[in-house]
Write a protein that holds these residues in place. Structure first.
Motif, PDB file in Angstrom:
ATOM      1  N   ILE A   1       0.859  -1.178   0.000  1.00  0.00           N
ATOM      2  CA  ILE A   1       0.000   0.000   0.000  1.00  0.00           C
ATOM      3  C   ILE A   1       0.897   1.230   0.000  1.00  0.00           C
ATOM      4  O   ILE A   1       1.784   1.359   0.837  1.00  0.00           O
ATOM      5  CB  ILE A   1      -0.924   0.030   1.248  1.00  0.00           C
ATOM      6  N   TYR A   2       0.688   2.103  -0.971  1.00  0.00           N
ATOM      7  CA  TYR A   2       1.442   3.351  -1.055  1.00  0.00           C
ATOM      8  C   TYR A   2       0.446   4.472  -1.330  1.00  0.00           C
ATOM      9  O   TYR A   2      -0.260   4.440  -2.350  1.00  0.00           O
ATOM     10  CB  TYR A   2       2.505   3.282  -2.154  1.00  0.00           C
ATOM     11  N   GLU A   3       0.391   5.435  -0.437  1.00  0.00           N
ATOM     12  CA  GLU A   3      -0.532   6.565  -0.541  1.00  0.00           C
ATOM     13  C   GLU A   3      -1.958   6.104  -0.810  1.00  0.00           C
ATOM     14  O   GLU A   3      -2.672   6.645  -1.657  1.00  0.00           O
ATOM     15  CB  GLU A   3      -0.054   7.560  -1.598  1.00  0.00           C
ATOM     16  N   GLY A   4      -2.363   5.059  -0.094  1.00  0.00           N
ATOM     17  CA  GLY A   4      -3.729   4.563  -0.178  1.00  0.00           C
ATOM     18  C   GLY A   4      -4.044   3.708  -1.391  1.00  0.00           C
ATOM     19  O   GLY A   4      -5.183   3.293  -1.577  1.00  0.00           O
ATOM     20  N   LYS A   5      -3.051   3.423  -2.208  1.00  0.00           N
ATOM     21  CA  LYS A   5      -3.263   2.593  -3.394  1.00  0.00           C
ATOM     22  C   LYS A   5      -2.537   1.270  -3.226  1.00  0.00           C
ATOM     23  O   LYS A   5      -1.418   1.217  -2.743  1.00  0.00           O
ATOM     24  CB  LYS A   5      -2.783   3.324  -4.637  1.00  0.00           C
TER      25      LYS A   5
ATOM     26  N   ASP B   1      -5.603  -4.561 -26.341  1.00  0.00           N
ATOM     27  CA  ASP B   1      -4.896  -4.288 -27.587  1.00  0.00           C
ATOM     28  C   ASP B   1      -4.134  -2.965 -27.507  1.00  0.00           C
ATOM     29  O   ASP B   1      -4.314  -2.055 -28.318  1.00  0.00           O
ATOM     30  CB  ASP B   1      -5.859  -4.284 -28.769  1.00  0.00           C
ATOM     31  N   CYS B   2      -3.313  -2.867 -26.453  1.00  0.00           N
ATOM     32  CA  CYS B   2      -2.486  -1.675 -26.269  1.00  0.00           C
ATOM     33  C   CYS B   2      -1.147  -2.104 -25.676  1.00  0.00           C
ATOM     34  O   CYS B   2      -1.019  -3.205 -25.169  1.00  0.00           O
ATOM     35  CB  CYS B   2      -3.167  -0.666 -25.340  1.00  0.00           C
ATOM     36  N   ALA B   3      -0.179  -1.220 -25.770  1.00  0.00           N
ATOM     37  CA  ALA B   3       1.103  -1.480 -25.127  1.00  0.00           C
ATOM     38  C   ALA B   3       0.944  -1.168 -23.643  1.00  0.00           C
ATOM     39  O   ALA B   3       0.473  -0.098 -23.279  1.00  0.00           O
ATOM     40  CB  ALA B   3       2.184  -0.608 -25.736  1.00  0.00           C
ATOM     41  N   ALA B   4       1.286  -2.110 -22.801  1.00  0.00           N
ATOM     42  CA  ALA B   4       1.194  -1.906 -21.351  1.00  0.00           C
ATOM     43  C   ALA B   4       2.569  -2.130 -20.746  1.00  0.00           C
ATOM     44  O   ALA B   4       3.232  -3.130 -21.030  1.00  0.00           O
ATOM     45  CB  ALA B   4       0.173  -2.859 -20.738  1.00  0.00           C
ATOM     46  N   THR B   5       3.006  -1.189 -19.946  1.00  0.00           N
ATOM     47  CA  THR B   5       4.303  -1.261 -19.286  1.00  0.00           C
ATOM     48  C   THR B   5       4.087  -1.146 -17.788  1.00  0.00           C
ATOM     49  O   THR B   5       2.956  -0.979 -17.331  1.00  0.00           O
ATOM     50  CB  THR B   5       5.220  -0.120 -19.765  1.00  0.00           C
ATOM     51  N   VAL B   6       5.164  -1.231 -17.035  1.00  0.00           N
ATOM     52  CA  VAL B   6       5.062  -1.059 -15.586  1.00  0.00           C
ATOM     53  C   VAL B   6       5.871   0.157 -15.161  1.00  0.00           C
ATOM     54  O   VAL B   6       6.828   0.543 -15.824  1.00  0.00           O
ATOM     55  CB  VAL B   6       5.524  -2.319 -14.817  1.00  0.00           C
ATOM     56  N   GLN B   7       5.434   0.740 -14.065  1.00  0.00           N
ATOM     57  CA  GLN B   7       6.095   1.945 -13.545  1.00  0.00           C
ATOM     58  C   GLN B   7       6.189   1.836 -12.033  1.00  0.00           C
ATOM     59  O   GLN B   7       5.223   1.441 -11.378  1.00  0.00           O
ATOM     60  CB  GLN B   7       5.274   3.173 -13.936  1.00  0.00           C
ATOM     61  N   LYS B   8       7.336   2.194 -11.504  1.00  0.00           N
ATOM     62  CA  LYS B   8       7.530   2.218 -10.055  1.00  0.00           C
ATOM     63  C   LYS B   8       6.824   3.446  -9.493  1.00  0.00           C
ATOM     64  O   LYS B   8       7.027   4.560  -9.957  1.00  0.00           O
ATOM     65  CB  LYS B   8       9.023   2.270  -9.735  1.00  0.00           C
ATOM     66  N   ILE B   9       5.965   3.222  -8.522  1.00  0.00           N
ATOM     67  CA  ILE B   9       5.279   4.308  -7.823  1.00  0.00           C
ATOM     68  C   ILE B   9       5.537   4.095  -6.339  1.00  0.00           C
ATOM     69  O   ILE B   9       5.034   3.141  -5.745  1.00  0.00           O
ATOM     70  CB  ILE B   9       3.770   4.325  -8.108  1.00  0.00           C
ATOM     71  N   GLY B  10       6.332   4.958  -5.763  1.00  0.00           N
ATOM     72  CA  GLY B  10       6.663   4.802  -4.341  1.00  0.00           C
ATOM     73  C   GLY B  10       7.335   3.474  -4.082  1.00  0.00           C
ATOM     74  O   GLY B  10       8.397   3.191  -4.628  1.00  0.00           O
ATOM     75  N   THR B  11       6.702   2.628  -3.284  1.00  0.00           N
ATOM     76  CA  THR B  11       7.280   1.335  -2.907  1.00  0.00           C
ATOM     77  C   THR B  11       6.718   0.170  -3.716  1.00  0.00           C
ATOM     78  O   THR B  11       7.009  -0.987  -3.420  1.00  0.00           O
ATOM     79  CB  THR B  11       7.025   1.063  -1.413  1.00  0.00           C
ATOM     80  N   GLY B  12       5.904   0.460  -4.724  1.00  0.00           N
ATOM     81  CA  GLY B  12       5.288  -0.617  -5.502  1.00  0.00           C
ATOM     82  C   GLY B  12       5.324  -0.349  -6.991  1.00  0.00           C
ATOM     83  O   GLY B  12       5.934   0.615  -7.454  1.00  0.00           O
ATOM     84  N   TRP B  13       4.644  -1.218  -7.732  1.00  0.00           N
ATOM     85  CA  TRP B  13       4.617  -1.157  -9.192  1.00  0.00           C
ATOM     86  C   TRP B  13       3.185  -1.092  -9.687  1.00  0.00           C
ATOM     87  O   TRP B  13       2.318  -1.786  -9.171  1.00  0.00           O
ATOM     88  CB  TRP B  13       5.297  -2.392  -9.777  1.00  0.00           C
ATOM     89  N   ALA B  14       2.945  -0.272 -10.699  1.00  0.00           N
ATOM     90  CA  ALA B  14       1.635  -0.153 -11.329  1.00  0.00           C
ATOM     91  C   ALA B  14       1.785  -0.442 -12.823  1.00  0.00           C
ATOM     92  O   ALA B  14       2.886  -0.425 -13.367  1.00  0.00           O
ATOM     93  CB  ALA B  14       1.073   1.236 -11.122  1.00  0.00           C
ATOM     94  N   ILE B  15       0.662  -0.694 -13.477  1.00  0.00           N
ATOM     95  CA  ILE B  15       0.634  -0.947 -14.912  1.00  0.00           C
ATOM     96  C   ILE B  15       0.187   0.332 -15.608  1.00  0.00           C
ATOM     97  O   ILE B  15      -0.775   0.972 -15.181  1.00  0.00           O
ATOM     98  CB  ILE B  15      -0.330  -2.103 -15.236  1.00  0.00           C
ATOM     99  N   CYS B  16       0.889   0.701 -16.671  1.00  0.00           N
ATOM    100  CA  CYS B  16       0.577   1.918 -17.413  1.00  0.00           C
ATOM    101  C   CYS B  16       0.320   1.575 -18.872  1.00  0.00           C
ATOM    102  O   CYS B  16       0.950   0.677 -19.426  1.00  0.00           O
ATOM    103  CB  CYS B  16       1.740   2.899 -17.342  1.00  0.00           C
ATOM    104  N   GLY B  17      -0.598   2.296 -19.479  1.00  0.00           N
ATOM    105  CA  GLY B  17      -0.887   2.100 -20.889  1.00  0.00           C
ATOM    106  C   GLY B  17      -1.705   3.260 -21.417  1.00  0.00           C
ATOM    107  O   GLY B  17      -2.107   4.155 -20.674  1.00  0.00           O
TER     108      GLY B  17
END
Length: 79
Positions: free
Chosen positions: A15-19, A40-56
């Motif tokens: 949990i980082y900033e409530g997410k 059907d999109c390019a999806a990458t990952v991004q470090k957010i604080g202490t965790g990882w999220a998916i971006c696209g």
């Protein structure tokens, strides 16, 4: 119909900033592949604080997904 949004996410999270984010980069990358294939999109990952999220980008909108209730959920929805 099977959808990545109905599949349970049992990967370790932080949990980082409530997410709730993926704890590990490789887990996030595995889910990013599934999400990208379904939307059907390019999806990458991004470090957010202490965790990882998916971006696209879907239909011209930049999107960020994390975990909510053991499911993928877009966390940057407007409005």
């Amino acid at each position: 119909m099977n959808t990545v949004f109905a599949a349970p996410v049992f990967d370790t999270s932080v949990i980082y900033e409530g997410k709730e984010l993926f704890k590990g980069k490789s887990a996030a990358e595995n889910w990013a592949k599934k999400l990208g294939a379904e939307l059907d999109c390019a999806a990458t990952v991004q470090k957010i604080g202490t965790g990882w999220a998916i971006c696209g980008n879907v239909d011209g909108d930049d999107c960020i997904w994390a975990i909510h209730g053991q499911r993928l959920k877009r966390i940057n929805e407007q409005g």
